[in-house]
Design an enzyme around this catalytic site. Sequence first.
Site, PDB file in Angstrom:
ATOM      1  N   GLY A  61       0.783  -1.242   0.000  1.00 52.53           N
ATOM      2  CA  GLY A  61       0.000   0.000   0.000  1.00 52.53           C
ATOM      3  C   GLY A  61       0.806   1.280   0.000  1.00 52.53           C
ATOM      4  N   ASN A  68       1.311   3.208  -2.669  1.00 53.52           N
ATOM      5  CA  ASN A  68       0.502   4.165  -3.448  1.00 53.52           C
ATOM      6  C   ASN A  68      -0.696   4.643  -2.637  1.00 53.52           C
ATOM      7  OD1 ASN A  68       1.442   4.707  -6.315  1.00 53.52           O
ATOM      8  ND2 ASN A  68       1.729   2.488  -6.142  1.00 53.52           N
ATOM      9  N   ARG A 112     -16.305 -15.730  -8.355  1.00 53.70           N
ATOM     10  CA  ARG A 112     -15.783 -14.378  -8.576  1.00 53.70           C
ATOM     11  C   ARG A 112     -16.892 -13.323  -8.457  1.00 53.70           C
ATOM     12  NH1 ARG A 112     -10.756 -12.637 -10.783  1.00 53.70           N
ATOM     13  NH2 ARG A 112     -10.014 -14.738 -11.002  1.00 53.70           N
ATOM     14  N   ARG A 137      -6.308  -8.568  -8.150  1.00 51.75           N
ATOM     15  CA  ARG A 137      -7.388  -9.453  -8.620  1.00 51.75           C
ATOM     16  C   ARG A 137      -7.910  -8.889  -9.929  1.00 51.75           C
ATOM     17  NH1 ARG A 137      -7.485 -14.104  -6.773  1.00 51.75           N
ATOM     18  NH2 ARG A 137      -9.670 -14.410  -7.248  1.00 51.75           N
ATOM     19  N   LEU A 163     -10.820  -8.033 -12.326  1.00 53.52           N
ATOM     20  CA  LEU A 163     -12.235  -7.740 -12.076  1.00 53.52           C
ATOM     21  C   LEU A 163     -13.059  -8.099 -13.315  1.00 53.52           C
ATOM     22  CD1 LEU A 163     -11.565  -4.343 -10.316  1.00 53.52           C
ATOM     23  CD2 LEU A 163     -12.489  -6.398  -9.211  1.00 53.52           C
ATOM     24  N   ASN A 193      -6.784   2.858 -12.102  1.00 54.09           N
ATOM     25  CA  ASN A 193      -5.759   1.874 -11.746  1.00 54.09           C
ATOM     26  C   ASN A 193      -4.389   2.495 -12.008  1.00 54.09           C
ATOM     27  OD1 ASN A 193      -4.557  -0.707 -11.141  1.00 54.09           O
ATOM     28  ND2 ASN A 193      -4.270  -1.022 -13.351  1.00 54.09           N
ATOM     29  N   HIS A 246      -0.515   1.394 -13.055  1.00 52.63           N
ATOM     30  CA  HIS A 246       0.229   0.267 -13.622  1.00 52.63           C
ATOM     31  C   HIS A 246       1.689   0.680 -13.816  1.00 52.63           C
ATOM     32  CE1 HIS A 246       0.822  -3.475 -15.761  1.00 52.63           C
ATOM     33  NE2 HIS A 246       1.490  -2.792 -16.674  1.00 52.63           N
ATOM     34  N   GLU A 294     -10.998  -4.750 -20.522  1.00 47.04           N
ATOM     35  CA  GLU A 294      -9.725  -5.319 -20.971  1.00 47.04           C
ATOM     36  C   GLU A 294      -8.607  -4.900 -20.010  1.00 47.04           C
ATOM     37  OE1 GLU A 294      -6.729  -5.114 -24.772  1.00 47.04           O
ATOM     38  OE2 GLU A 294      -8.687  -4.162 -24.963  1.00 47.04           O
ATOM     39  N   GLU A 298       5.236   6.834  -9.375  1.00 45.40           N
ATOM     40  CA  GLU A 298       3.849   6.420  -9.114  1.00 45.40           C
ATOM     41  C   GLU A 298       3.239   7.279  -8.014  1.00 45.40           C
ATOM     42  OE1 GLU A 298       3.039   2.200  -8.742  1.00 45.40           O
ATOM     43  OE2 GLU A 298       4.888   1.694  -9.773  1.00 45.40           O
TER      44      GLU A 298
END
Length: 192
Positions: free
Chosen positions: A13, A15, A67, A93, A95, A109, A111, A145, A176
């Site tokens: 954690g 970020n 899920r 995870r 989604l 998100n 990345h 995607e 980040e």
Amino acid sequence: MKKRVAILISGRGSNMTALIEAAKAKDYPAEIALVVSNRPDAPGLSRARSAGVATAVVDHTRFGDERKAFEHALDAELQKNRIDLVCLAGFMRLLTPWFVTRWSGRMLNIHPSLLPQFKGLHTHRRALEAGVKRHGATVHFVVPEMDSGPIVAQDSVAVREGDTEETLAARVLELEHKIYPRALRAVAEGRT
Ligand code: GAR
């Protein structure tokens, strides 16, 4: 009114901490209302608690292969806390389209690569193997995607002679921590 944000984590954690710190500023347009982890042992949970942020655990292992049931539980937690925006921060995870569509335009998100390069895992190792001269991080809206979706913020560092996966990861992580608070501010202010 400040936007109510939930941060979803699976691990340390860092970020998340950067977002919590940024949101302390009076003029920041979002407040971190909740941190949710899918892992009960995520180190980020205690960091969030010591920062005075409410936490919840939705343990995916309790749902086995279900899920959808896991995501319903996650969604219920977000609804209960009247969340406006979701930030994935090292949430490991995948989604389903159901959850992603539900939070469409309201979920970000981060990345660790210059998307669309190096989607998926082991981005720093792959960047070194590919011999790229610059490498970085991207904040983007989440779409069904994986590691795709409109880019909100992106920044890069030079890859140095002698860089290892670890040294490169450390420099990208610093980036980040700068771009995520900036991206969340832009989204919360409706500047996207
Ligand atoms: C970060 O580097 C983040 O970009 C990455 O995991 C790390 C989490 O660190 N996310 C992904 O790889 C998502 N596919 P943190 O828990 O210290 O923020």
